[in-house]
Enzyme design. Structure first.
Site, short mmCIF file in Angstrom:
data_model
loop_
_atom_site.label_atom_id
_atom_site.label_comp_id
_atom_site.label_asym_id
_atom_site.label_seq_id
_atom_site.Cartn_x
_atom_site.Cartn_y
_atom_site.Cartn_z
N LYS A 138 37.84 31.39 106.14
CA LYS A 138 36.75 32.19 106.68
C LYS A 138 35.70 32.47 105.61
O LYS A 138 34.50 32.45 105.88
CB LYS A 138 37.30 33.53 107.21
CG LYS A 138 36.22 34.50 107.69
CD LYS A 138 36.82 35.77 108.27
CE LYS A 138 35.71 36.71 108.73
NZ LYS A 138 36.24 37.92 109.39
N HIS A 280 43.81 -7.18 131.13
CA HIS A 280 43.50 -6.09 132.05
C HIS A 280 44.74 -5.29 132.43
O HIS A 280 45.06 -5.07 133.60
CB HIS A 280 42.80 -6.62 133.30
CG HIS A 280 41.43 -7.18 133.03
ND1 HIS A 280 40.49 -6.52 132.27
CD2 HIS A 280 40.86 -8.36 133.39
CE1 HIS A 280 39.40 -7.25 132.19
NE2 HIS A 280 39.60 -8.38 132.85
#
Length: 519
Positions: A138, A280
């Site tokens: 922080k 595919h």
């Protein structure tokens, strides 16, 4: 720039920490530490001040309270550019702490132990560590926080370059990693506790928290106008595609990896040298043999048209002879557990082919996930492979050993074909594959047509169906094509009708009792 004058070091994973501390000493950094870390430093003649001496307050409650003190958190959280903060700190005798090096109690390692008691898991939930990490992250404008030992070298280089100081960019990068670190830690705890019901494990927790790290941006998504990235599990399953190393080739696309996963999972299920070609999301050819080149030729000959631009996976070291054959076709991706040096030289002539190296291992992910609108489907993996002990012969005719081996081969392939799936096989080779049709009889017809188009003989072949035949029409089609054996789950209301058709047509039929839908 922030000059590093004081560091607090408290690490569970002590890898590299001695050498890192020695670097800090070179820059006259005062080191504060706790318990085992402080003892380790003292044993290695590294000047250290124990946190309890620094705060004037002893560690207590069996070490549960060590760093939760205003002199620690004030020194971390105080704003360096706020005069009011600085004056308060001076008045309260709280020196600045410029560097915090912390990693946390080994919670995940603890709960991974077999029969880990809840009490032991709870004691390995770190409290002071996350508080220091979050406080430091922080206040990255004034504090650098290190949670990963792999960053020690980066810090060393930065200190050397900046005469013992760290710039804002470096501190911000470290802060982001710090919050990722505590988020992952909290997720592990949350998932563990949510996976318990009165101290007993449950399969699906009431709340599922997931954490994935971005491995790479992809060339594009399913279509070129879609963007995509690839994220990997925090703890990737050994042998999974996520652990791949790309040896050459263009950037990977979404479809490349999706098809590669099918190819890799399929080829892993075979013991003989094998090759799987996927196009595919469906296998278009699979072959097994004592020789990888022969396995590749079997796979390719199943459907040479569909193999164009496909994904090829091998379950053994890729040799020069097989490499020479592969580059004669157009292929997007090749996957193998290793590559012989000569085969890599051969692939250099086609630099766009993506070569992926993945460690061979038969582990499965704990869960399979599928995103749908507004939600997530979660299921256990389809990791069940049958053998003869699981099969029931329901026809009058009995299979010979060769037919049995071919049916088990076909069954393993069908598991990776989109439903409805029909697979014709013979001699450890796919001959025709019908995938993704709404009607099972249509899949059977398509598989037969594909074999004809590839000039492959279906006489005396075997057929695997991923789910039961609801009517005898599919049996009639495959028998007309030349098949002599069928392996299927069974379980239809018309099983007797289907079995009678098999007997009428002179077919061997096996029931497995297990379905393999794949969507």
């Amino acid at each position: 720039m922030i000059k590093i004058k004081r560091a607090l070091i408290s690490v569970s994973d002590k890898k590299g920490i001695i050498d890192f501390a020695k670097i800090l000493i070179k820059y006259n950094v005062e080191i504060l530490s706790t318990g085992g870390t402080a003892k380790l430093f003292a044993e290695n003649n590294i000047p250290v001040i124990e946190v309890s001496d620094y705060t004037g307050f002893p560690e207590m409650l069996d070490g549960r309270v060590k760093t939760l003190h205003p002199k620690i958190h004030g020194g971390i959280l105080g704003k360096r550019d706020d005069e009011k903060h600085l004056q308060t700190m001076i008045k309260s005798n709280i020196p600045l702490i410029d560097l915090v090096v912390v990693n946390l109690y080994p919670f995940e390692a603890t709960i991974s132990k077999e029969n880990c008691p809840l009490s032991e898991a709870i004691e390995n939930i770190d409290i002071g560590g996350p508080a220091m990490i979050r406080s430091s992250a922080k206040n990255y404008n004034g504090v650098a926080v290190v949670t990963d030992s792999s960053d020690y070298k980066m810090i060393e280089d930065a200190l050397k370059k900046n005469d013992g100081a760290l710039n804002l960019e470096c501190r911000f990068i470290l802060a982001k990693k710090a919050f990722e670190h505590t988020a992952k830690y909290d997720l592990a705890i949350s998932n563990y506790l949510n996976g318990l019901d009165t101290n007993k494990n449950v399969t699906y927790p009431k709340k599922l928290n997931l954490a994935f790290n971005k491995k790479m941006d992809l060339r594009y998504g399913e279509n070129p106008h879609q963007s995509a990235s690839f994220y990997v599990d925090e703890i990737a399953t050994k042998g999974s595609l996520a652990s791949f190393k790309q040896l050459q080739g263009k950037e990977l696309s979404y479809n490349n990896l999706n098809d590669a996963d099918t190819a890799w999972e399929c080829v892993k299920s075979f013991k003989l040298p094998s090759c799987v070609i996927v196009k595919h999301a469906n296998p278009c050819g699979v072959g097994s043999s004592k020789d990888l080149l022969d396995a590749y030729r079997k796979a390719f000959s199943t459907d040479p048209t569909s193999a164009f631009g496909g994904i090829i996976a091998c379950n053994t070291a890729l040799d020069k002879n097989t490499a020479s054959q592969i580059i004669s076709q157009f292929v997007e991706v090749v996957i193998a557990p290793s590559y012989e040096a000569e085969s890599l030289k051969i692939f250099e002539s086609k630099p766009n082919i993506r070569l992926l190296e993945v460690t061979l291992d038969n582990n499965f992910n704990a869960f399979e996930l599928k995103k749908i609108g507004g939600g997530l489907l979660v299921q256990s993996p389809d990791n069940f492979n049958i053998d003869m002990d699981h099969c029931k012969i329901v026809s009058k005719l009995k299979p010979n050993q060769e037919q049995m081996a071919d049916m088990l081969f076909a069954w393993r392939v069908a598991k990776y074909v989109k439903s409805n799936a029909i697979v014709f096989c013979k001699n450890n080779q796919t001959l025709g594959i019908g995938a993704g049709q709404m009607s099972r009889v249509d899949s059977t017809k398509i598989a037969s047509i594909k074999a004809q188009n590839a000039n492959l003989d279906l006489i005396n072949s075997v057929v695997a169906s991923d789910a039961f035949f609801p009517f005898r029409d599919g049996i009639d089609v495959l028998a007309t094509a030349g098949a002599k054996c069928v392996i299927q789950p069974g379980g239809s209301l018309r099983d007797e009708e289907v079995i009678s058709a098999a007997d009428e047509l002179g077919l061997v039929m096996l029931f497995t009792g297990y379905r393999h839908f794949r969507h």
